[in-house]
Design a protein around this motif. Structure first.
Motif, PDB file in Angstrom:
ATOM      1  N   ILE A 179       0.844  -1.187   0.000  1.00  0.00           N
ATOM      2  CA  ILE A 179       0.000   0.000   0.000  1.00  0.00           C
ATOM      3  C   ILE A 179       0.884   1.243   0.000  1.00  0.00           C
ATOM      4  O   ILE A 179       1.829   1.348   0.807  1.00  0.00           O
ATOM      5  CB  ILE A 179      -0.926   0.030   1.236  1.00  0.00           C
ATOM      6  CG1 ILE A 179      -1.832  -1.193   1.244  1.00  0.00           C
ATOM      7  CG2 ILE A 179      -1.751   1.325   1.251  1.00  0.00           C
ATOM      8  CD1 ILE A 179      -2.643  -1.330   2.528  1.00  0.00           C
ATOM      9  N   ILE A 180       0.598   2.166  -0.889  1.00  0.00           N
ATOM     10  CA  ILE A 180       1.345   3.433  -0.940  1.00  0.00           C
ATOM     11  C   ILE A 180       0.858   4.331   0.195  1.00  0.00           C
ATOM     12  O   ILE A 180      -0.325   4.656   0.279  1.00  0.00           O
ATOM     13  CB  ILE A 180       1.148   4.138  -2.296  1.00  0.00           C
ATOM     14  CG1 ILE A 180       1.662   3.264  -3.436  1.00  0.00           C
ATOM     15  CG2 ILE A 180       1.842   5.499  -2.311  1.00  0.00           C
ATOM     16  CD1 ILE A 180       1.356   3.819  -4.826  1.00  0.00           C
ATOM     17  N   GLU A 181       1.780   4.733   1.066  1.00  0.00           N
ATOM     18  CA  GLU A 181       1.432   5.547   2.223  1.00  0.00           C
ATOM     19  C   GLU A 181       1.849   7.010   2.076  1.00  0.00           C
ATOM     20  O   GLU A 181       1.143   7.899   2.552  1.00  0.00           O
ATOM     21  CB  GLU A 181       2.086   4.962   3.489  1.00  0.00           C
ATOM     22  CG  GLU A 181       1.620   3.572   3.860  1.00  0.00           C
ATOM     23  CD  GLU A 181       0.182   3.541   4.379  1.00  0.00           C
ATOM     24  OE1 GLU A 181      -0.425   4.622   4.558  1.00  0.00           O
ATOM     25  OE2 GLU A 181      -0.340   2.426   4.579  1.00  0.00           O
ATOM     26  N   ASP A 182       2.971   7.267   1.464  1.00  0.00           N
ATOM     27  CA  ASP A 182       3.460   8.644   1.386  1.00  0.00           C
ATOM     28  C   ASP A 182       4.454   8.755   0.235  1.00  0.00           C
ATOM     29  O   ASP A 182       4.946   7.733  -0.281  1.00  0.00           O
ATOM     30  CB  ASP A 182       4.116   9.044   2.712  1.00  0.00           C
ATOM     31  CG  ASP A 182       4.167  10.552   2.923  1.00  0.00           C
ATOM     32  OD1 ASP A 182       3.683  11.291   2.037  1.00  0.00           O
ATOM     33  OD2 ASP A 182       4.698  10.982   3.972  1.00  0.00           O
ATOM     34  N   ALA A 183       4.775   9.996  -0.149  1.00  0.00           N
ATOM     35  CA  ALA A 183       5.720  10.230  -1.239  1.00  0.00           C
ATOM     36  C   ALA A 183       6.229  11.660  -1.158  1.00  0.00           C
ATOM     37  O   ALA A 183       5.663  12.517  -0.460  1.00  0.00           O
ATOM     38  CB  ALA A 183       5.070   9.969  -2.594  1.00  0.00           C
ATOM     39  N   SER A 184       7.308  11.931  -1.871  1.00  0.00           N
ATOM     40  CA  SER A 184       7.873  13.283  -1.906  1.00  0.00           C
ATOM     41  C   SER A 184       6.955  14.213  -2.688  1.00  0.00           C
ATOM     42  O   SER A 184       6.075  13.767  -3.424  1.00  0.00           O
ATOM     43  CB  SER A 184       9.268  13.256  -2.524  1.00  0.00           C
ATOM     44  OG  SER A 184       9.225  12.660  -3.814  1.00  0.00           O
ATOM     45  N   ASN A 185       7.190  15.513  -2.516  1.00  0.00           N
ATOM     46  CA  ASN A 185       6.305  16.508  -3.156  1.00  0.00           C
ATOM     47  C   ASN A 185       7.098  17.648  -3.779  1.00  0.00           C
ATOM     48  O   ASN A 185       6.750  18.820  -3.624  1.00  0.00           O
ATOM     49  CB  ASN A 185       5.302  17.060  -2.145  1.00  0.00           C
ATOM     50  CG  ASN A 185       5.988  17.696  -0.943  1.00  0.00           C
ATOM     51  OD1 ASN A 185       7.215  17.651  -0.819  1.00  0.00           O
ATOM     52  ND2 ASN A 185       5.210  18.295  -0.058  1.00  0.00           N
ATOM     53  N   ASP A 186       8.154  17.320  -4.523  1.00  0.00           N
ATOM     54  CA  ASP A 186       8.937  18.358  -5.196  1.00  0.00           C
ATOM     55  C   ASP A 186       8.109  18.982  -6.312  1.00  0.00           C
ATOM     56  O   ASP A 186       7.610  18.271  -7.190  1.00  0.00           O
ATOM     57  CB  ASP A 186      10.221  17.752  -5.772  1.00  0.00           C
ATOM     58  CG  ASP A 186      11.083  17.117  -4.691  1.00  0.00           C
ATOM     59  OD1 ASP A 186      11.813  17.850  -4.012  1.00  0.00           O
ATOM     60  OD2 ASP A 186      11.017  15.885  -4.530  1.00  0.00           O
ATOM     61  N   PRO A 187       7.967  20.326  -6.325  1.00  0.00           N
ATOM     62  CA  PRO A 187       7.120  20.963  -7.342  1.00  0.00           C
ATOM     63  C   PRO A 187       7.800  21.027  -8.704  1.00  0.00           C
ATOM     64  O   PRO A 187       9.010  21.225  -8.813  1.00  0.00           O
ATOM     65  CB  PRO A 187       6.900  22.374  -6.778  1.00  0.00           C
ATOM     66  CG  PRO A 187       8.119  22.631  -5.953  1.00  0.00           C
ATOM     67  CD  PRO A 187       8.506  21.310  -5.358  1.00  0.00           C
ATOM     68  N   ILE A 188       7.001  20.866  -9.737  1.00  0.00           N
ATOM     69  CA  ILE A 188       7.511  20.981 -11.103  1.00  0.00           C
ATOM     70  C   ILE A 188       8.063  22.375 -11.358  1.00  0.00           C
ATOM     71  O   ILE A 188       9.039  22.550 -12.088  1.00  0.00           O
ATOM     72  CB  ILE A 188       6.391  20.655 -12.118  1.00  0.00           C
ATOM     73  CG1 ILE A 188       6.006  19.174 -12.028  1.00  0.00           C
ATOM     74  CG2 ILE A 188       6.806  21.007 -13.540  1.00  0.00           C
ATOM     75  CD1 ILE A 188       4.858  18.792 -12.928  1.00  0.00           C
ATOM     76  N   SER A 189       7.451  23.377 -10.749  1.00  0.00           N
ATOM     77  CA  SER A 189       7.870  24.759 -10.984  1.00  0.00           C
ATOM     78  C   SER A 189       9.315  25.018 -10.592  1.00  0.00           C
ATOM     79  O   SER A 189       9.949  25.939 -11.094  1.00  0.00           O
ATOM     80  CB  SER A 189       6.950  25.720 -10.221  1.00  0.00           C
ATOM     81  OG  SER A 189       6.984  25.432  -8.827  1.00  0.00           O
ATOM     82  N   ALA A 190       9.859  24.204  -9.696  1.00  0.00           N
ATOM     83  CA  ALA A 190      11.248  24.363  -9.271  1.00  0.00           C
ATOM     84  C   ALA A 190      12.203  23.563 -10.153  1.00  0.00           C
ATOM     85  O   ALA A 190      13.418  23.622  -9.953  1.00  0.00           O
ATOM     86  CB  ALA A 190      11.412  23.945  -7.809  1.00  0.00           C
ATOM     87  N   GLY A 191      11.662  22.820 -11.117  1.00  0.00           N
ATOM     88  CA  GLY A 191      12.495  21.992 -11.991  1.00  0.00           C
ATOM     89  C   GLY A 191      12.603  20.590 -11.458  1.00  0.00           C
ATOM     90  O   GLY A 191      12.676  20.371 -10.240  1.00  0.00           O
ATOM     91  N   CYS A 192      12.618  19.626 -12.355  1.00  0.00           N
ATOM     92  CA  CYS A 192      12.632  18.214 -11.947  1.00  0.00           C
ATOM     93  C   CYS A 192      13.919  17.492 -12.307  1.00  0.00           C
ATOM     94  O   CYS A 192      14.131  16.347 -11.874  1.00  0.00           O
ATOM     95  CB  CYS A 192      11.449  17.483 -12.581  1.00  0.00           C
ATOM     96  SG  CYS A 192       9.829  18.133 -12.071  1.00  0.00           S
ATOM     97  N   SER A 193      14.759  18.119 -13.094  1.00  0.00           N
ATOM     98  CA  SER A 193      15.993  17.444 -13.499  1.00  0.00           C
ATOM     99  C   SER A 193      16.911  17.248 -12.295  1.00  0.00           C
ATOM    100  O   SER A 193      17.190  18.189 -11.544  1.00  0.00           O
ATOM    101  CB  SER A 193      16.712  18.275 -14.568  1.00  0.00           C
ATOM    102  OG  SER A 193      17.927  17.659 -14.941  1.00  0.00           O
TER     103      SER A 193
END
Length: 237
Positions: free
Chosen positions: A130-144
């Motif tokens: 079961i997936i409980e949690d995950a990171s939340n890095d915003p696309i607006s800050a860049g994903c590379s």
């Protein structure tokens, strides 16, 4: 006849002859020269107003008609203000890599997330992960170059935890080959994730582990994740 009487008679005869001549010949007709409606003024730069009461002037002079273009003719060009051209629209915002969504570089609801969970080995109780949690890095800050994480466990009485890592739309694998209980993600930077581990000693109740805590920092280097810190004892021993 004296001189005065002769002169008076001559004068009377000339008057009679003049009157007779005027009545016998037709009157000469005077030639009328039309008066222009306006004559140049002394300066020659403007027109003087037309004389009123001139019988030769038309009662209703023609009025100037608007310059109406013919049907089918192109419209006359209308000058417009010269303005600076509008700036080009900004490039489209980064849509994010594979597995992104909801404004995040990694979306726990994405197909990438669920396909990674499906690749996990079964847990001891045979429960679904079961997936409980995950990171939340915003696309607006860049994903590379961003290291994303996702935490999964199961609903058993003594669940274990796996932490999965992703970057640039690719699944990299789990933090450890075996799952551990009492695992918590403390925080992250752009390319690191800090994880805290605790474990239960033989005398501990399941609710209250006394082993640890210990922290491990995972760092992304390209597409490889390296760990620095102490892991719990092997759960199979």
């Amino acid at each position: 006849m004296n001189i005065k009487s002769w002169a008076f008679a001559a004068l009377a005869a000339s008057v009679v002859l003049g009157a007779t001549g005027c009545g016998s010949s037709p009157a000469s007709q005077a030639t009328r020269t039309p008066i222009p409606s306006a004559v140049p003024t002394a300066s020659g730069n403007a027109l003087a107003p037309a004389q009123s009461g001139n019988a030769d002037q038309p009662t209703n002079p023609p009025q100037a008609q608007p310059n109406t273009p013919e049907v089918g003719s192109p419209p006359a060009s209308v000058p417009v203000d010269q303005k600076e051209p509008a700036p080009a629209p900004p490039p489209a915002a980064d849509q994010g890599p594979n597995g992104s969504g909801h404004g995040l570089c990694f979306d726990r609801n994405s197909e990438l997330a669920h396909s990674a969970v499906a690749r996990l080995a079964p847990n001891a109780g045979g429960y679904p992960w079961i997936i409980e949690d995950a990171s939340n890095d915003p696309i607006s800050a860049g994903c590379s170059g961003v290291l994303s994480w996702m935490l999964v466990d199961w609903d058993g009485t003594h669940p274990g935890v796996h932490i999965l890592y992703f970057t640039d739309g690719k699944y990299l694998g789990t933090a450890t080959s075996k799952y551990y209980s009492y695992t918590t993600v403390l925080g992250k930077t752009r390319n690191t994730v800090s994880v805290q581990y605790r474990w239960a000693k033989p005398e501990d109740a399941l609710c209250c582990p006394s082993g640890g805590p210990t922290n491990v920092t995972f760092t992304l280097n390209g597409t490889t994740v390296t760990a620095n810190g102490q892991f719990p004892p092997n759960p199979d021993k």
